[in-house]
Design a protein around this motif. Structure first.
Motif, short mmCIF file in Angstrom:
data_model
loop_
_atom_site.label_atom_id
_atom_site.label_comp_id
_atom_site.label_asym_id
_atom_site.label_seq_id
_atom_site.Cartn_x
_atom_site.Cartn_y
_atom_site.Cartn_z
N LEU A 1 0.55 -1.30 -0.04
CA LEU A 1 -0.02 0.53 -0.28
C LEU A 1 0.61 1.11 0.00
CD1 LEU A 1 -2.70 -1.02 2.59
CD2 LEU A 1 -2.89 -1.18 0.12
N ALA A 2 2.01 1.06 -0.40
CA ALA A 2 3.38 2.23 -0.51
C ALA A 2 2.79 3.53 -1.33
CB ALA A 2 4.81 2.17 -0.02
N ASP A 3 2.13 3.28 -2.05
CA ASP A 3 1.50 3.86 -3.48
C ASP A 3 0.99 5.11 -2.69
OD1 ASP A 3 3.51 2.83 -5.04
OD2 ASP A 3 2.18 1.55 -5.76
N ALA A 4 -0.36 4.62 -1.78
CA ALA A 4 -0.79 5.60 -1.98
C ALA A 4 -0.20 6.99 -1.24
CB ALA A 4 -1.84 5.24 -0.39
N GLU A 5 -0.81 8.21 -1.46
CA GLU A 5 -0.69 9.35 -0.71
C GLU A 5 0.37 8.91 -0.03
OE1 GLU A 5 -1.63 13.83 -0.40
OE2 GLU A 5 -3.11 12.35 -1.20
N TRP A 6 1.24 9.87 0.01
CA TRP A 6 2.21 9.89 1.61
C TRP A 6 1.82 11.26 2.20
CZ3 TRP A 6 7.86 8.62 0.88
CH2 TRP A 6 7.99 7.17 0.07
N PHE A 7 1.95 10.89 3.45
CA PHE A 7 1.15 12.38 4.56
C PHE A 7 2.66 12.84 5.24
CE2 PHE A 7 -2.93 11.51 2.75
CZ PHE A 7 -2.78 12.61 2.55
N ARG A 8 2.94 13.59 5.40
CA ARG A 8 4.06 13.72 6.91
C ARG A 8 3.10 14.19 8.02
NH1 ARG A 8 9.33 15.69 5.32
NH2 ARG A 8 9.81 15.92 7.39
N ARG A 9 3.43 14.06 9.45
CA ARG A 9 3.50 14.68 10.36
C ARG A 9 3.59 15.24 11.34
NH1 ARG A 9 2.66 10.56 16.06
NH2 ARG A 9 4.98 10.34 14.93
N ILE A 10 3.01 16.80 11.70
CA ILE A 10 3.20 18.12 11.87
C ILE A 10 2.37 18.10 13.31
CG2 ILE A 10 3.78 20.10 12.02
CD1 ILE A 10 3.43 20.73 8.81
N THR A 11 3.52 17.72 14.36
CA THR A 11 2.51 17.94 15.66
C THR A 11 2.97 18.77 16.64
OG1 THR A 11 3.74 15.82 16.56
CG2 THR A 11 2.66 16.64 18.68
N LEU A 12 1.92 19.32 17.08
CA LEU A 12 1.75 20.68 17.27
C LEU A 12 1.73 20.39 19.38
CD1 LEU A 12 -1.99 22.02 16.27
CD2 LEU A 12 0.12 22.71 15.41
N THR A 13 3.24 21.09 19.82
CA THR A 13 3.47 20.39 20.70
C THR A 13 3.10 21.37 21.77
OG1 THR A 13 5.61 21.53 20.36
CG2 THR A 13 5.45 19.54 19.42
N VAL A 14 2.35 21.89 21.86
CA VAL A 14 1.55 22.66 23.09
C VAL A 14 0.50 21.68 23.39
CG1 VAL A 14 -0.07 23.32 22.08
CG2 VAL A 14 0.18 24.44 24.16
N HIS A 15 0.08 20.81 25.11
CA HIS A 15 -0.77 20.40 25.38
C HIS A 15 -1.99 21.22 25.63
CE1 HIS A 15 -1.97 17.75 29.45
NE2 HIS A 15 -2.67 17.39 28.42
N ASP B 1 -1.96 17.17 19.61
CA ASP B 1 -2.87 17.35 17.84
C ASP B 1 -2.39 17.23 17.05
OD1 ASP B 1 -5.96 18.61 18.47
OD2 ASP B 1 -4.34 19.62 19.92
N HIS B 2 -2.53 16.40 15.88
CA HIS B 2 -1.02 16.05 15.19
C HIS B 2 -1.79 16.32 13.76
CE1 HIS B 2 0.76 13.95 17.77
NE2 HIS B 2 0.17 13.24 18.25
N VAL B 3 -0.72 17.10 12.73
CA VAL B 3 -2.22 17.35 11.92
C VAL B 3 -0.73 16.80 10.25
CG1 VAL B 3 -2.41 19.69 10.17
CG2 VAL B 3 -2.14 19.75 12.44
#
Length: 135
Positions: free
Chosen positions: A65-79, A111-113
């Protein structure tokens, strides 16, 4: 409930952090959470149509399934509190102004975007900009 609820504080204190790992969103009609655990998902979600898994690309590759669109995660490092109002809208709005899609996952502490991999650096900068503007 723990975590911050004041939107102004959340935005001004968030320090977006880009995960170097690329991810793919996958769906499985006939696999359980237990089946998918061995693939190191960062998230699993049960939907009527099947189980959604957010998998590291290398692990998705094992499933073909690695041919699916790739995403990167941005973590909002505030609690942030799960009861906070407006953070998702502010983040999505900042990214929308740049034409960047945002797939937001709220966990207990942060939160993770997930953004398209090819736009990750732009997305990170857009989020840093709103944090700086709010000070």
């Amino acid at each position: 409930m723990t975590g911050e609820t004041d939107l102004k504080i959340l935005i001004s204190h968030m320090r977006p952090m880009l995960d170097p790992e690329p991810y793919v969103f996958c769906t499985f009609a006939n696999r359980t959470f237990e089946d998918l655990a061995e693939y190191a998902p960062v998230a699993l979600f049960a939907e009527t149509e099947g189980t959604t898994a957010i998998l590291p690309v290398e692990r998705a590759r094992e499933l073909g399934l690695a041919d699916a669109e790739w995403f990167r995660r941005i973590t909002l490092t505030v609690h942030s509190s799960l009861e906070a109002v407006g953070l998702t809208a502010a983040v999505a709005g900042a990214l929308a102004q740049e034409g960047i899609s945002a797939n937001v996952v709220a966990a207990f502490f942060h939160d993770h975007v997930f953004v398209p991999a090819e736009r990750a650096d732009e997305a990170l900068q857009a989020l840093r900009n709103i944090a700086d503007l709010d000070k």
